[in-house]
Write an enzyme that holds these catalytic residues in place. Structure first.
Site, PDB file in Angstrom:
ATOM      1  N   SER A  96      44.159  43.210  36.148  1.00  0.00           N
ATOM      2  CA  SER A  96      43.133  43.855  36.395  1.00  0.00           C
ATOM      3  C   SER A  96      41.558  43.092  36.685  1.00  0.00           C
ATOM      4  O   SER A  96      40.919  42.554  36.029  1.00  0.00           O
ATOM      5  CB  SER A  96      43.185  44.465  34.935  1.00  0.00           C
ATOM      6  OG  SER A  96      44.043  45.129  35.005  1.00  0.00           O
ATOM      7  N   LYS A 171      43.692  51.283  39.430  1.00  0.00           N
ATOM      8  CA  LYS A 171      43.659  50.366  38.076  1.00  0.00           C
ATOM      9  C   LYS A 171      42.515  50.572  37.305  1.00  0.00           C
ATOM     10  O   LYS A 171      42.695  51.473  35.825  1.00  0.00           O
ATOM     11  CB  LYS A 171      44.135  48.839  37.863  1.00  0.00           C
ATOM     12  CG  LYS A 171      43.974  48.548  36.146  1.00  0.00           C
ATOM     13  CD  LYS A 171      45.564  49.556  35.598  1.00  0.00           C
ATOM     14  CE  LYS A 171      45.322  48.515  34.041  1.00  0.00           C
ATOM     15  NZ  LYS A 171      45.599  47.232  34.230  1.00  0.00           N
ATOM     16  N   LYS A 239      37.154  44.198  28.923  1.00  0.00           N
ATOM     17  CA  LYS A 239      36.135  44.128  30.628  1.00  0.00           C
ATOM     18  C   LYS A 239      36.950  44.704  31.924  1.00  0.00           C
ATOM     19  O   LYS A 239      35.809  45.064  32.796  1.00  0.00           O
ATOM     20  CB  LYS A 239      37.518  42.264  30.639  1.00  0.00           C
ATOM     21  CG  LYS A 239      37.261  41.642  31.995  1.00  0.00           C
ATOM     22  CD  LYS A 239      38.810  42.266  33.317  1.00  0.00           C
ATOM     23  CE  LYS A 239      39.518  41.641  32.062  1.00  0.00           C
ATOM     24  NZ  LYS A 239      40.897  42.586  32.914  1.00  0.00           N
TER      25      LYS A 239
END
Length: 296
Positions: A96, A171, A239
């Site tokens: 990701s 995502k 993150k």
């Protein structure tokens, strides 16, 4: 003839995904900083290889790494996948990372005749183990079709969203929905706990209605047991949400709820909860209300 697969990144998600590729009959080479995990995969039938060796000898190289700079390092860096890469090799980045970084890596790979698909996943460790991950992919349709058999060995809901960068963008949207869902759920659980009602019974009462969700069913039972062992770590989701905000700011999309969640994640990290599952968001609200959500 089965493709030869390289797999870099054997963490919570990568290890079971590699095992599923082995079970599907692929010849798999692996690489990770954790030598114990590498040894475990070798015992299961994999072999060790460097990223450069994978680029030279594997048909497909999968990366499943924490952040953009890790993917750049193993693909573009000294002794990376592209060092001796064979034209026609396909890199599938299932990490990701930011769409900007993903497109940059794909463009650099293309200069060497190497194709790339960004294919991040959703479903966490349980679906990585049973091979039913949701996979959102970005890249050329012809390349996607050529590696779909590989993706089908680790996932069940596999969709080509668009060109390179589309998968990681999808995502980011997924992470907004999942993490804000957990935050909203946490507020509700803390309210119920502070009011003194049986939270488990409340969960049973609402799960069949409009408030019901996969997130609710996955996280509430664990929270009630005070089980915050990570399926999706708080620092990794921090993150992801940071990537969400950076991308949103670049294209002019205000995200007030997501920005608040980034600060909640930072607070949890400072509080020593970085390695907890993101279901541990509830602990932020518990601290504010001086109450704990658990089974009666």
């Amino acid at each position: 003839m089965k493709k030869t697969i390289g797999f870099i990144g054997l963490g919570i998600m990568g290890k079971p995904m590699s095992l599923n590729l082995l079970k599907a009959g692929y010849q798999v080479s692996v690489n990770d900083l954790n030598t114990q995990t590498v040894e475990a995969l070798k015992e299961a039938g994999a072999q060790f290889a460097t990223p450069a060796e994978m680029g030279e000898h594997c048909d497909v190289v999968i990366t499943m790494l924490p952040a953009s700079h890790h993917v750049k390092q193993v693909v573009l860096g000294d002794h990376g996948i592209l060092t001796n890469a064979t034209p026609g090799t396909v890199i599938i980045d299932m990490s990701s990372i930011s769409p900007v970084a993903s497109v940059e890596i794909a463009n650099e790979a293309a200069k060497r005749g190497v194709e790339m698909i960004d294919a991040p996943v959703s479903g966490g460790e349980p679906k990585a183990i049973d091979g039913t991950l949701a996979i959102m992919a970005g890249g050329k349709e012809s390349v996607f079709e050529s590696v779909k058999d590989v993706l089908e060995s680790v996932g069940s809901d596999i969709v080509l969203v668009g060109d390179n960068g589309s998968g990681v963008t999808a995502k980011l949207a997924n992470q907004i929905i999942v993490n804000l869902n957990i935050a909203a759920m946490s507020e509700a659980l803390v309210l119920a706990a502070k009011a003194g009602i049986d939270v488990e019974k409340m969960y049973q009462a609402i799960r069949g209605g409009l408030a019901g969700s996969a997130v609710l069913d996955a996280k509430v039972p664990l929270i009630l047991e005070r089980n915050f062992v990570a399926g999706g770590r708080i620092d990794i989701n921090l993150k992801d949400m940071t990537n969400v905000m950076e991308t949103a700011h670049e294209i002019g999309v205000p995200l007030p709820l997501s920005s608040q969640l980034v600060e909640i994640f930072h607070a949890l990290k400072v509080d020593g909860k970085a390695a907890d599952d993101h279901g541990g968001i509830v602990q932020y609200y518990e601290k504010l209300a001086n109450v704990e959500v658990r089974k009666v």
